[in-house]
Scaffold this active site. Structure first.
Site, short mmCIF file in Angstrom:
data_model
loop_
_atom_site.label_atom_id
_atom_site.label_comp_id
_atom_site.label_asym_id
_atom_site.label_seq_id
_atom_site.Cartn_x
_atom_site.Cartn_y
_atom_site.Cartn_z
N ASP A 220 0.83 -1.20 0.00
CA ASP A 220 0.00 0.00 0.00
C ASP A 220 0.87 1.26 0.00
OD1 ASP A 220 -2.71 1.21 0.39
OD2 ASP A 220 -1.81 1.92 2.26
N GLU A 266 14.10 -15.25 -0.56
CA GLU A 266 14.51 -16.40 0.24
C GLU A 266 13.45 -17.49 0.24
OE1 GLU A 266 15.49 -15.14 4.18
OE2 GLU A 266 16.78 -13.49 3.48
#
Length: 553
Positions: A220, A266
């Protein structure tokens, strides 16, 4: 244990890079489905209705905030980033929801709200209790005011919801204190993203939800987290969402995005999508360089009117800019912040609808005409290569809800401006699932946090499922064909017949024609596999889009 991302089932391919062609369905939790009859949509309600999204043909869902919040801005005022607000359920309910989504082959994207938190968050409460210059206050943007007694805000920055973007604090002895920045509501203080403590906390938040199995984040106000440290006055038109300002679209953001990308990488096949009100496209595309975000919303496309020349320009600019950095373009027509496109696109060209619409808005369009044009725009969008975003209810052809009583409206923009701006409530009204019941299947009572129009049952999913000519049937067919013909990954080229009020192009094996004009036109050569309105004497009527394939396909 949640299923591993690679074990998602059953109806979509999930190879690496799924997001490049995905159709992502936005859920606004307050308005999707209410399981406990309190008038507020919730996570168990979402879980109970996920099959409808899978059947629609979407690849993923994106959930607007469900975190703990005072709900002053529909949950975008977060008071705890790692818990579920009791309005929506519990963390266990979230786990059940994501497990069911993965069983259905749906990936799950959640909102990240990094620009600001709620003034009720313990971090901000600690800042208010601490002295000026303290490390607690350094997490936010506290500053002395101007004037003899500091009575003037530090600069002229406006709040998006009206009024100044600064609120003054009160010292323990009752005297006026420092001012704090809030680009949105006064209950939404902005973080200082030059502060390492803030950055470390958000890395922890990312990991919390990634470890819980989410497939990505919609970020956002990604364009707003870096501010000009000199706090210069705003010299642009404050109503221009694309204006060059001291607090939007700054280059310092990119370092933060790269850190987040390192964290997300990751994990297998997770993504970042940014809400970034940045122009032109060539500059916006920098947000999707290989070490930054995977996607950003294409707001210029969203705000493009139903005009062939405008559409050509923005499609070309989008494809060129994102291709240059190896990223897909995204396409979107509606979301929780704008007038629904099944209403918006039928307004006269040049209409300013940023402040929302209501009963006194001039030139309110005919509903059937507006839906016809909205469906044509949808079919055009879904044929373009890249990723597409849908907003809940658009597959039902929902118009903007206009006649919401003033006393029932809840958008801060409406409240702060004393009704001068209608705000966003009209696109957030709870969904109709059934044409029976007081809330049309949203729940089993007559409670709804925003009132639904009395004709909402006409748009109910249950009613449209059995109608081959319904908007829902059109969306299901379009998404099925989009997947079958791999339009999201198709090679795009303009047709030799493109021109005037006709948008004409090919994506892979499919020829697409959208008639934005006032006269019927010849269809593309081949078998018509999709038409948003019936052809008239073999011609494509105005406000209609058709897809065709050559006979040998």
């Amino acid at each position: 244990m949640l299923p591993a991302v690679g074990q998602l089932a059953p109806n979509h391919p999930h190879e690496s890079g799924w997001w490049r062609t995905a159709v992502i369905y936005q859920i606004y939790p307050r308005s999707f489905a209410d399981s406990n009859d309190d008038g507020m949509g919730d996570l168990p309600g979402i879980t109970s209705r996920l099959e409808s999204i899978s059947q629609l043909g979407a690849d993923a869902i994106w959930l607007s905030p469900f975190y703990r919040s005072p709900q002053n801005d529909g949950g975008y005022d977060v008071s705890d980033y790692v818990d579920v607000d009791p309005l929506f359920g519990t963390l266990s309910d979230f786990d059940d929801m994501i497990r069911r989504a993965h069983e259905l082959g749906l990936r799950v994207i959640v909102d990240l709200v990094p620009n600001h938190c709620s003034s009720a968050h313990e971090w901000f409460q600690q800042a208010l209790a601490a002295a000026p210059g303290s490390e607690e206050r350094a997490r936010y943007l506290f500053h002395d005011g101007k004037g003899e007694h500091g009575e003037i805000p530090p600069n002229n920055w406006p709040s998006c919801f009206g009024g100044p973007a600064w609120t003054r604090t009160t010292n323990p002895d009752g005297t006026p204190g420092e001012w704090y920045l809030h680009i949105f509501d006064t209950t939404q203080p902005d973080f200082d993203w030059t502060n390492r403590w803030v950055r470390d906390r958000f890395v922890e938040i990312l990991r919390f939800w990634l470890d819980r199995g989410v497939d990505g984040f919609r970020v956002d106000v990604a364009h707003g987290i870096a501010k000009d440290p000199g706090l210069p006055d705003h010299l642009s038109d404050p109503t221009d969402v694309f204006a060059d300002t001291p607090y939007y679209g700054r280059d310092e953001v990119h370092e933060i995005l790269r850190e987040w990308r390192t964290v997300v990488d990751e994990y297998d096949d997770r993504i970042l999508c940014g809400e970034a009100w940045v122009t032109p496209h060539a500059r916006l595309a920098n947000w999707t360089r290989p070490d930054e975000m995977h996607q950003v919303f294409n707001f210029e496309y969203l705000f493009t009117e139903w005009d062939a020349s405008q559409l050509r320009r923005v499609i070309d600019a989008s494809l060129d800019a994102f291709h240059a950095v190896g990223a897909p373009s995204t396409w979107v027509l509606s979301n929780h912040d704008v007038v629904r496109h099944a209403t918006r696109l039928a307004f006269p060209l040049g209409s300013d609808l940023v402040a929302g619409i209501g009963p006194t808005t001039p030139n309110l369009p005919d509903t059937a005409f507006a839906l016809r044009r909205g469906n044509a725009a949808t079919a055009l969008m879904l044929a373009l290569p890249g990723s597409a975003y849908l907003f809940q209810g658009e597959e039902l052809g929902l118009p903007e809800a206009i006649d919401i009583p003033s006393a029932a409206r809840q958008d801060p923009a409406f409240i702060t401006t004393g009704g001068a701006r209608y705000g966003r409530d009209g696109c957030r009204v709870p969904l109709p699932w059934s044409n029976e019941g007081s809330t049309f299947g949203f729940n089993q009572t007559d409670a709804a946090w925003l009132p639904q129009p009395p004709n909402w049952g006409e748009y109910a999913r249950e009613r449209q499922l059995a109608d081959p000519d319904s908007t829902l049937s059109l969306y299901r067919k379009a998404l099925s064909l989009r997947r079958d013909y791999q339009l999201g990954a198709g090679h795009f080229s303009w047709s030799a017949h493109d021109g005037g009020a006709t948008i004409s192009f090919t994506t892979g094996a499919v020829s697409v024609l959208a008639n934005t004009g006032s006269s019927p036109v010849e269809p593309p050569v081949g078998e018509i596999i999709l038409a948003t309105s019936r052809l008239e004497d073999g011609l494509v009527p105005p406000d209609t889009t058709v897809w065709a394939v050559a006979a040998h396909h």
